[in-house]
Scaffold this motif. Sequence first.
Motif, mmCIF file in Angstrom:
data_model
loop_
_atom_site.group_PDB
_atom_site.id
_atom_site.type_symbol
_atom_site.label_atom_id
_atom_site.label_comp_id
_atom_site.label_asym_id
_atom_site.label_seq_id
_atom_site.Cartn_x
_atom_site.Cartn_y
_atom_site.Cartn_z
ATOM 1 N N TYR A 67 0.855 -1.186 0.000
ATOM 2 C CA TYR A 67 0.000 0.000 0.000
ATOM 3 C C TYR A 67 0.884 1.226 0.000
ATOM 4 C CZ TYR A 67 -3.069 3.748 1.490
ATOM 5 O OH TYR A 67 -3.749 4.938 1.563
ATOM 6 N N MET A 68 0.688 2.101 -0.988
ATOM 7 C CA MET A 68 1.482 3.323 -1.092
ATOM 8 C C MET A 68 0.824 4.420 -0.251
ATOM 9 S SD MET A 68 4.040 2.418 -2.907
ATOM 10 C CE MET A 68 4.768 4.058 -3.053
ATOM 11 N N ALA A 69 1.427 4.722 0.911
ATOM 12 C CA ALA A 69 0.897 5.768 1.780
ATOM 13 C C ALA A 69 1.169 7.147 1.202
ATOM 14 C CB ALA A 69 1.508 5.647 3.168
ATOM 15 N N THR A 70 2.309 7.300 0.533
ATOM 16 C CA THR A 70 2.644 8.518 -0.202
ATOM 17 C C THR A 70 3.261 8.075 -1.528
ATOM 18 O OG1 THR A 70 4.947 8.780 0.537
ATOM 19 C CG2 THR A 70 3.223 9.607 2.019
ATOM 20 N N ASP A 71 3.683 9.039 -2.349
ATOM 21 C CA ASP A 71 4.335 8.671 -3.608
ATOM 22 C C ASP A 71 5.621 7.874 -3.357
ATOM 23 O OD1 ASP A 71 2.311 10.057 -4.779
ATOM 24 O OD2 ASP A 71 3.562 11.632 -5.663
ATOM 25 N N HIS A 72 6.288 8.136 -2.244
ATOM 26 C CA HIS A 72 7.576 7.511 -1.974
ATOM 27 C C HIS A 72 7.532 6.396 -0.925
ATOM 28 C CE1 HIS A 72 10.249 10.167 -4.314
ATOM 29 N NE2 HIS A 72 9.396 11.136 -4.017
ATOM 30 N N ILE A 73 6.543 6.406 -0.038
ATOM 31 C CA ILE A 73 6.516 5.472 1.090
ATOM 32 C C ILE A 73 5.430 4.421 0.895
ATOM 33 C CG2 ILE A 73 6.267 5.221 3.586
ATOM 34 C CD1 ILE A 73 8.749 6.766 2.753
ATOM 35 N N GLY A 74 5.848 3.152 0.947
ATOM 36 C CA GLY A 74 4.912 2.053 0.838
ATOM 37 C C GLY A 74 5.066 1.088 2.001
ATOM 38 N N PHE A 75 3.995 0.350 2.293
ATOM 39 C CA PHE A 75 4.008 -0.681 3.330
ATOM 40 C C PHE A 75 3.725 -2.025 2.663
ATOM 41 C CE2 PHE A 75 3.031 3.232 5.502
ATOM 42 C CZ PHE A 75 3.761 3.148 6.683
ATOM 43 N N GLU A 76 4.671 -2.957 2.770
ATOM 44 C CA GLU A 76 4.539 -4.251 2.095
ATOM 45 C C GLU A 76 4.399 -5.379 3.106
ATOM 46 O OE1 GLU A 76 7.026 -5.916 -1.417
ATOM 47 O OE2 GLU A 76 7.809 -6.882 0.391
ATOM 48 N N LEU A 77 3.440 -6.281 2.867
ATOM 49 C CA LEU A 77 3.265 -7.489 3.660
ATOM 50 C C LEU A 77 3.434 -8.685 2.745
ATOM 51 C CD1 LEU A 77 2.488 -8.804 6.398
ATOM 52 C CD2 LEU A 77 0.097 -8.737 5.607
ATOM 53 N N ILE A 78 4.334 -9.610 3.107
ATOM 54 C CA ILE A 78 4.562 -10.787 2.282
ATOM 55 C C ILE A 78 3.998 -12.021 2.969
ATOM 56 C CG2 ILE A 78 6.659 -9.776 1.327
ATOM 57 C CD1 ILE A 78 8.209 -11.939 2.935
ATOM 58 N N ALA A 79 3.597 -12.992 2.153
ATOM 59 C CA ALA A 79 3.094 -14.262 2.666
ATOM 60 C C ALA A 79 3.662 -15.392 1.807
ATOM 61 C CB ALA A 79 1.572 -14.296 2.636
ATOM 62 N N ALA A 80 4.343 -16.313 2.462
ATOM 63 C CA ALA A 80 4.879 -17.496 1.780
ATOM 64 C C ALA A 80 5.193 -18.538 2.838
ATOM 65 C CB ALA A 80 6.139 -17.156 0.993
ATOM 66 N N THR A 81 5.279 -19.782 2.435
ATOM 67 C CA THR A 81 5.683 -20.831 3.367
ATOM 68 C C THR A 81 6.610 -21.799 2.642
ATOM 69 O OG1 THR A 81 4.881 -22.461 4.987
ATOM 70 C CG2 THR A 81 3.682 -22.323 2.903
ATOM 71 N N THR A 82 7.648 -22.250 3.334
ATOM 72 C CA THR A 82 8.649 -23.125 2.729
ATOM 73 C C THR A 82 8.966 -24.285 3.669
ATOM 74 O OG1 THR A 82 10.411 -21.713 3.619
ATOM 75 C CG2 THR A 82 9.739 -21.325 1.343
#
Length: 218
Positions: A67-82
Amino acid sequence: MRALSLVPLLATVAIPTPVFAEAGDVLLRIRAVVVSPTENSGSILPTFPGEEVEVSDSFAPEVDITYMATDHIGFELIAATTKHDFTGTSGTTGGIGELGSTWVLPPTLTVQYHIAPESSVRPYIGAGINYTAFYSEDASTGLENAVGPTSVSLSDSWGWALQAGVDVDISENIFLNFDVKYIDIDTTATIRNATIGTQQVDIDLDPFVFGIGIGFRL
């Protein structure tokens, strides 16, 4: 003159329209990743001092959303399992080889800085936190053949994460993604058995996660 007037128009058509990254955007990425631990193992104690373990690499699909909170700042959530195997490296446990396996679920939240949000090639860097849950731990057949029925468990972990990557436009809403993360994951593996009792080994997994995939601006 009419032909010359078409040149700017043709030039505009030939240049791909940037996806951009701007405030309010939601970016979905689907990656193929390699999870490569850089493990640092303690001894298997108390029975096997000086004997350590190593942990295998693993390949998996990964999904993340930013989610891009501003043009430069984003919040990323990843999901994976190995799934990873752990193996003795010397002495008695080295002779057994694979000691067990575990599934790893490491949801990670990073805060990203997008360096050139209006470019068609958009590098970013990030840092954040990670929670790692271990599940479906299982003793290997070789270990149980050697010492009998055995239970294996690994403690969950909190840690930090670093990230760097780049998005490269394909079309207005589709882009390629290249990404690498370093994740701090520390755990204690506990092996319980009637023959050898309870054994524990501290393992700093600290994997690099290399990913390549495709992204969509939703």
